[in-house]
Design an enzyme around this catalytic site. Structure first.
Site, mmCIF file in Angstrom:
data_model
loop_
_atom_site.group_PDB
_atom_site.id
_atom_site.type_symbol
_atom_site.label_atom_id
_atom_site.label_comp_id
_atom_site.label_asym_id
_atom_site.label_seq_id
_atom_site.Cartn_x
_atom_site.Cartn_y
_atom_site.Cartn_z
ATOM 1 N N ASP A 60 -96.497 76.528 -47.419
ATOM 2 C CA ASP A 60 -97.070 75.045 -47.101
ATOM 3 C C ASP A 60 -96.810 74.334 -48.784
ATOM 4 O OD1 ASP A 60 -98.594 72.831 -46.989
ATOM 5 O OD2 ASP A 60 -100.530 73.917 -46.079
ATOM 6 N N ASN A 87 -86.323 67.550 -49.024
ATOM 7 C CA ASN A 87 -86.413 66.862 -47.736
ATOM 8 C C ASN A 87 -88.107 66.799 -47.186
ATOM 9 O OD1 ASN A 87 -85.669 65.903 -44.898
ATOM 10 N ND2 ASN A 87 -86.316 67.924 -44.562
ATOM 11 N N TYR A 152 -97.860 56.341 -47.697
ATOM 12 C CA TYR A 152 -96.656 56.882 -47.362
ATOM 13 C C TYR A 152 -95.534 55.871 -48.203
ATOM 14 C CZ TYR A 152 -92.458 57.679 -44.945
ATOM 15 O OH TYR A 152 -91.100 58.067 -44.456
ATOM 16 N N LYS A 156 -92.842 56.949 -51.312
ATOM 17 C CA LYS A 156 -91.417 56.830 -51.199
ATOM 18 C C LYS A 156 -90.815 55.907 -52.146
ATOM 19 C CE LYS A 156 -91.209 59.901 -48.120
ATOM 20 N NZ LYS A 156 -90.515 61.257 -48.275
#
Length: 277
Positions: A60, A87, A152, A156
């Protein structure tokens, strides 16, 4: 000499496709995610199809010591990592105050902390050997201010800027770094959240095309790539300033998510893959 690629989030979606295409190129593989059963099935398929060594590590990546645990497993199996594919990732969407704080903490641990930790764990060896590469999967959202995707999109943006900084820093030292910034990708990601509104109307790419674009860009040492012409335009044509105006325009574009989101975007913390816009 056989080189080894480590792929996180390898149990499905983009990570699974990276594993397949890298195996087809002759790389040995270390697959990392929480879903050990799915990775074992993939490992058997790749060993049979390509005759490469494939190891599976269940981890995890939201755990504070995830990177050191993965590095320890790799060392214990007598392997070195020549290509690191960060990824694994997931997202949250909706009104910030309604999203569980614990979920967003896990999001940052996977999308940012483990990504940096794994890069720290394996890049020194690449530099010492005089060669290697890191692929960090970000998102086209990293180019924008995105209300209702606040954490989020910010994570990124970190991935993009971090990757380009290292790409510049490592030039001439044998180590390539690539940020992959896709738009929406056709995987189970949107099925998990129960709405495709999170794609914000963008055309879906496929994992196969996206990974092919990424590996071509890595071969050419591009620094970053935005797969898909439409996504490239979306990433670069919107102005960056004035920032407050852009944030208000962004809210007009993304507010449909407020009406449909349950507050969660994405799947398992270590295995979903960064597949959202």
């Amino acid at each position: 000499m056989t080189t080894t690629a480590l792929v996180t989030g390898a149990s499905s979606g983009i990570g699974l496709e990276f594993a397949r295409q890298l195996a087809a190129r002759g790389h040995a593989l270390v697959l990392v995610a929480r879903s050990v059963g799915r990775m074992e099935s993939l490992a058997g398929e790749l060993r049979e199809a390509y005759g490469v060594r494939v190891e599976v590590v269940g981890q995890d990546l939201a755990a504070p010591d995830a990177a050191s645990r993965v590095a320890g497993e790799v060392a214990a199996r007598g392997m070195t990592v020549d290509l690191l594919v960060n990824n694994a990732g997931f997202g949250t969407a909706g009104r910030f105050e309604e999203i569980p704080a614990e979920r967003e903490r896990d999001e940052l641990m996977v999308n940012v902390v483990s990504l940096v930790g794994l890069t720290h764990a394996f890049v020194p060896g690449m530099i010492a050997r005089g060669g290697g590469a890191v692929v960090n999967v970000g998102s086209v959202a990293g180019f924008h201010i995105s209300p209702y995707f606040a954490t989020y999109a910010a994570s990124k943006t970190f991935v993009l800027n971090f990757s380009l900084a290292l790409w510049s820093e490592f030039r001439g030292r044998g180590v390539k770094v690539l940020a992959v910034t896709p738009g929406p990708v056709e995987t189970a990601f949107f099925d998990v959240i129960g709405t495709r509104e999170a794609a914000i109307g963008a055309r879906m790419n496929t994992p196969e095309r996206m990974v092919r674009s990424a590996l071509r860009a890595l071969d050419r040492d591009r620094g970053y790539v935005v797969p898909g012409a439409g996504n490239f335009g979306m990433a670069h044509l919107m102005p960056r300033r004035p920032r407050k105006l852009i944030a208000l325009i962004g809210r007009m574009v993304t507010r449909r998510v407020e009406r449909t989101s349950s507050g969660l975007l994405g799947g398992g913390a270590a295995g979903a893959g960064a597949e959202a816009a």
